[in-house]
Every structure is written in structure tokens, then in C-alpha cells.
Motif scaffolding. Structure first.
Motif, PDB file in Angstrom:
ATOM      1  N   ALA A 156      34.559  34.808  39.657  1.00  0.00           N
ATOM      2  CA  ALA A 156      35.871  35.454  39.534  1.00  0.00           C
ATOM      3  C   ALA A 156      36.253  35.622  38.068  1.00  0.00           C
ATOM      4  O   ALA A 156      36.758  36.674  37.664  1.00  0.00           O
ATOM      5  N   ASN A 157      35.988  34.582  37.246  1.00  0.00           N
ATOM      6  CA  ASN A 157      36.280  34.681  35.813  1.00  0.00           C
ATOM      7  C   ASN A 157      35.484  35.807  35.163  1.00  0.00           C
ATOM      8  O   ASN A 157      35.998  36.534  34.316  1.00  0.00           O
ATOM      9  N   GLY A 158      34.229  35.944  35.571  1.00  0.00           N
ATOM     10  CA  GLY A 158      33.405  37.043  35.062  1.00  0.00           C
ATOM     11  C   GLY A 158      33.966  38.397  35.467  1.00  0.00           C
ATOM     12  O   GLY A 158      33.980  39.345  34.670  1.00  0.00           O
ATOM     13  N   ALA A 159      34.447  38.497  36.697  1.00  0.00           N
ATOM     14  CA  ALA A 159      35.024  39.754  37.173  1.00  0.00           C
ATOM     15  C   ALA A 159      36.316  40.068  36.422  1.00  0.00           C
ATOM     16  O   ALA A 159      36.578  41.229  36.091  1.00  0.00           O
ATOM     17  N   VAL A 160      37.124  39.039  36.133  1.00  0.00           N
ATOM     18  CA  VAL A 160      38.359  39.263  35.369  1.00  0.00           C
ATOM     19  C   VAL A 160      38.018  39.745  33.967  1.00  0.00           C
ATOM     20  O   VAL A 160      38.637  40.679  33.449  1.00  0.00           O
ATOM     21  N   SER A 161      37.005  39.126  33.342  1.00  0.00           N
ATOM     22  CA  SER A 161      36.591  39.536  31.993  1.00  0.00           C
ATOM     23  C   SER A 161      36.147  40.989  31.971  1.00  0.00           C
ATOM     24  O   SER A 161      36.387  41.704  30.996  1.00  0.00           O
ATOM     25  N   ALA A 162      35.516  41.426  33.066  1.00  0.00           N
ATOM     26  CA  ALA A 162      35.067  42.817  33.175  1.00  0.00           C
ATOM     27  C   ALA A 162      36.173  43.728  33.705  1.00  0.00           C
ATOM     28  O   ALA A 162      35.942  44.909  33.938  1.00  0.00           O
ATOM     29  N   GLN A 163      37.374  43.176  33.903  1.00  0.00           N
ATOM     30  CA  GLN A 163      38.534  43.876  34.452  1.00  0.00           C
ATOM     31  C   GLN A 163      38.253  44.480  35.825  1.00  0.00           C
ATOM     32  O   GLN A 163      38.822  45.505  36.202  1.00  0.00           O
ATOM     33  N   TYR A 202      39.255  43.688  38.922  1.00  0.00           N
ATOM     34  CA  TYR A 202      40.231  42.848  39.605  1.00  0.00           C
ATOM     35  C   TYR A 202      40.013  42.771  41.109  1.00  0.00           C
ATOM     36  O   TYR A 202      40.324  41.754  41.725  1.00  0.00           O
ATOM     37  N   THR A 203      39.457  43.812  41.684  1.00  0.00           N
ATOM     38  CA  THR A 203      39.182  43.788  43.129  1.00  0.00           C
ATOM     39  C   THR A 203      38.168  42.703  43.461  1.00  0.00           C
ATOM     40  O   THR A 203      38.359  41.918  44.395  1.00  0.00           O
ATOM     41  N   ALA A 204      37.095  42.640  42.674  1.00  0.00           N
ATOM     42  CA  ALA A 204      36.079  41.602  42.892  1.00  0.00           C
ATOM     43  C   ALA A 204      36.650  40.222  42.586  1.00  0.00           C
ATOM     44  O   ALA A 204      36.359  39.252  43.289  1.00  0.00           O
ATOM     45  N   ALA A 205      37.486  40.132  41.556  1.00  0.00           N
ATOM     46  CA  ALA A 205      38.080  38.850  41.193  1.00  0.00           C
ATOM     47  C   ALA A 205      38.963  38.330  42.325  1.00  0.00           C
ATOM     48  O   ALA A 205      38.910  37.144  42.664  1.00  0.00           O
ATOM     49  N   VAL A 206      39.766  39.205  42.920  1.00  0.00           N
ATOM     50  CA  VAL A 206      40.638  38.806  44.038  1.00  0.00           C
ATOM     51  C   VAL A 206      39.800  38.275  45.182  1.00  0.00           C
ATOM     52  O   VAL A 206      40.095  37.217  45.752  1.00  0.00           O
ATOM     53  N   LYS A 207      38.720  38.976  45.507  1.00  0.00           N
ATOM     54  CA  LYS A 207      37.858  38.558  46.620  1.00  0.00           C
ATOM     55  C   LYS A 207      37.254  37.176  46.363  1.00  0.00           C
ATOM     56  O   LYS A 207      37.289  36.290  47.222  1.00  0.00           O
ATOM     57  N   LYS A 208      36.737  36.968  45.163  1.00  0.00           N
ATOM     58  CA  LYS A 208      36.105  35.685  44.817  1.00  0.00           C
ATOM     59  C   LYS A 208      37.128  34.549  44.793  1.00  0.00           C
ATOM     60  O   LYS A 208      36.857  33.437  45.248  1.00  0.00           O
ATOM     61  N   LEU A 209      38.316  34.830  44.263  1.00  0.00           N
ATOM     62  CA  LEU A 209      39.347  33.797  44.199  1.00  0.00           C
ATOM     63  C   LEU A 209      39.872  33.439  45.583  1.00  0.00           C
ATOM     64  O   LEU A 209      40.145  32.276  45.866  1.00  0.00           O
ATOM     65  N   GLN A 210      39.990  34.430  46.455  1.00  0.00           N
ATOM     66  CA  GLN A 210      40.407  34.146  47.832  1.00  0.00           C
ATOM     67  C   GLN A 210      39.368  33.278  48.535  1.00  0.00           C
ATOM     68  O   GLN A 210      39.711  32.343  49.262  1.00  0.00           O
ATOM     69  N   GLU A 211      38.091  33.581  48.304  1.00  0.00           N
ATOM     70  CA  GLU A 211      37.020  32.783  48.910  1.00  0.00           C
ATOM     71  C   GLU A 211      37.026  31.357  48.355  1.00  0.00           C
ATOM     72  O   GLU A 211      36.891  30.388  49.114  1.00  0.00           O
ATOM     73  N   ALA A 212      37.181  31.225  47.040  1.00  0.00           N
ATOM     74  CA  ALA A 212      37.214  29.899  46.418  1.00  0.00           C
ATOM     75  C   ALA A 212      38.396  29.100  46.952  1.00  0.00           C
ATOM     76  O   ALA A 212      38.266  27.909  47.278  1.00  0.00           O
ATOM     77  N   ARG A 213      39.523  29.749  47.053  1.00  0.00           N
ATOM     78  CA  ARG A 213      40.730  29.088  47.569  1.00  0.00           C
ATOM     79  C   ARG A 213      40.508  28.591  49.000  1.00  0.00           C
ATOM     80  O   ARG A 213      40.891  27.480  49.364  1.00  0.00           O
TER      81      ARG A 213
END
Length: 196
Positions: free
Chosen positions: A72-79, A81-92
């Protein structure tokens, strides 16, 4: 005259009961999806062999949740955000499930073996903290996407879980203040002049 019928009926009933009781039951193990990898089904020929969950590669593990956070951090760095949301929801979700499972185990061992109960309770708290950190990051991503309606409920959950006096609770409340959802700052700024 009734006796042969009674014996025949009793014999038929015994055979029917034997067929029901001794009918072989076919059980198939179901492989449940656990993310990128699939769980290995239990071997029906040897169901007593339990394969341990590998903590490094397993999806339902602290390491699995941390891996999702890194992605998710990598996806945020690459902006992305859709992938970051998905990864963070899964981690949560992973951290929340782990916390619930550890809490259930702690409750099961309470008053039986306090050493085990305390260990599981500690793990429940650690994974709950990780869940709240993933939730906070998710709220920040929603805020970056200009979706405060998605960020606010997550931030309120964090304040409730962490309490407003803890670091992450303070940060979440500050985000709510910056979003305009609350209008009272916390903690209150100290008075610069003392009253007589």
C-alpha cells in the motif's frame, strides 16, 4: 400366522438401519481462498496430518498484513490510490481477524492457563494496534482522494478504539478537526498567561 411377518419385518428393519448407519459418507475438504495463495485442502485419506500455517507466506498472519501495508505504501508513493485503498482494506481486515482470533483464544484460556491467556491477549492488542494504523492510513488516502465521507467514519473508529489520549487517537481527532467534522481542538492549548 403373524409371526413370520413379524420376523421378516424385523429383519428388513435391521437391514435398513444397517444401511443407514453404515452408509459411507464422502467428505470433501473445501479449499478456502486466503488471498494470493490458496489454502491447501485437508487430505481425506489422512485428515489427522495438519499442515502448519507458514507465518512468512501466509495471508492470515502479521507478516501477511505487514506485506500488504508495504504494498500500500508503494502504491501511495506511485499515487495509485485505488491500489492503495485495496491493499489497506485487506491489511485492515487481516489485522482485525487476527485480533479477534487472539481475543477469542484469550477468553478460552482465561482461568484455565493464565500464561496462555495473557500471551493471546497481548497479541490481540498488538494486532488491534496494527489494524488501527492501517485504518488511519486508509483514512489519509481517502482524504487525499477528496473523499471525506469515507475518511470520517474510519477516523471516528480510531478515536474510539485508541482513546483520544493516545498518540494515534490524537492524530485521528486532529484529522477530524482539519476536515471540519469537529470544531473543538484537542488537546486544548495551554493558557499563556496565568490567571490571578
Amino acid at each position: 400366522m403373524l409371526r413370520p411377518f413379524y420376523i421378516t419385518g424385523l429383519a428388513s428393519l435391521s437391514l435398513l438401519t444397517a444401511a443407514i448407519v453404515y452408509k459411507p459418507v464422502s467428505v470433501q475438504a473445501q479449499a478456502l481462498p486466503t488471498g494470493p495463495e490458496q489454502a491447501q485442502p485437508i487430505d481425506p485419506n489422512d485428515p489427522n496430518v495438519v499442515r502448519p500455517v507458514t507465518q512468512e507466506s501466509g495471508f492470515l498472519s502479521v507478516q501477511g498484513g505487514q506485506r500488504l501495508m508495504q504494498e500500500a505504501n508503494g502504491a501511495v508513493s506511485a499515487q495509485n490510490y485505488t491500489a492503495a485503498v485495496k491493499k489497506l482494506q485487506e491489511a485492515r481486515q487481516v489485522f482485525n481477524q487476527l485480533s479477534n482470533f487472539y481475543q477469542d483464544l484469550a477468553g478460552s484460556f482465561s482461568a484455565i492457563d493464565n500464561r496462555v491467556a495473557d500471551s493471546q491477549r497481548r497479541k490481540a492488542l498488538e494486532t488491534a494496534q496494527m489494524r488501527d494504523e492501517a485504518t488511519y492510513q486508509l483514512a489519509l488516502v481517502h482524504r487525499a482522494q477528496k473523499q471525506p465521507e469515507l475518511a470520517v467514519p474510519l477516523l471516528v473508529q480510531i478515536v474510539r478504539s485508541q482513546q483520544p489520549t493516545r498518540d494515534l487517537g490524537k492524530k485521528a481527532y486532529q484529522q477530524l478537526f482539519e476536515l471540519g467534522f469537529v470544531d473543538t481542538p484537542f488537546p486544548q492549548a495551554e493558557q499563556s498567561s496565568a490567571t490571578p
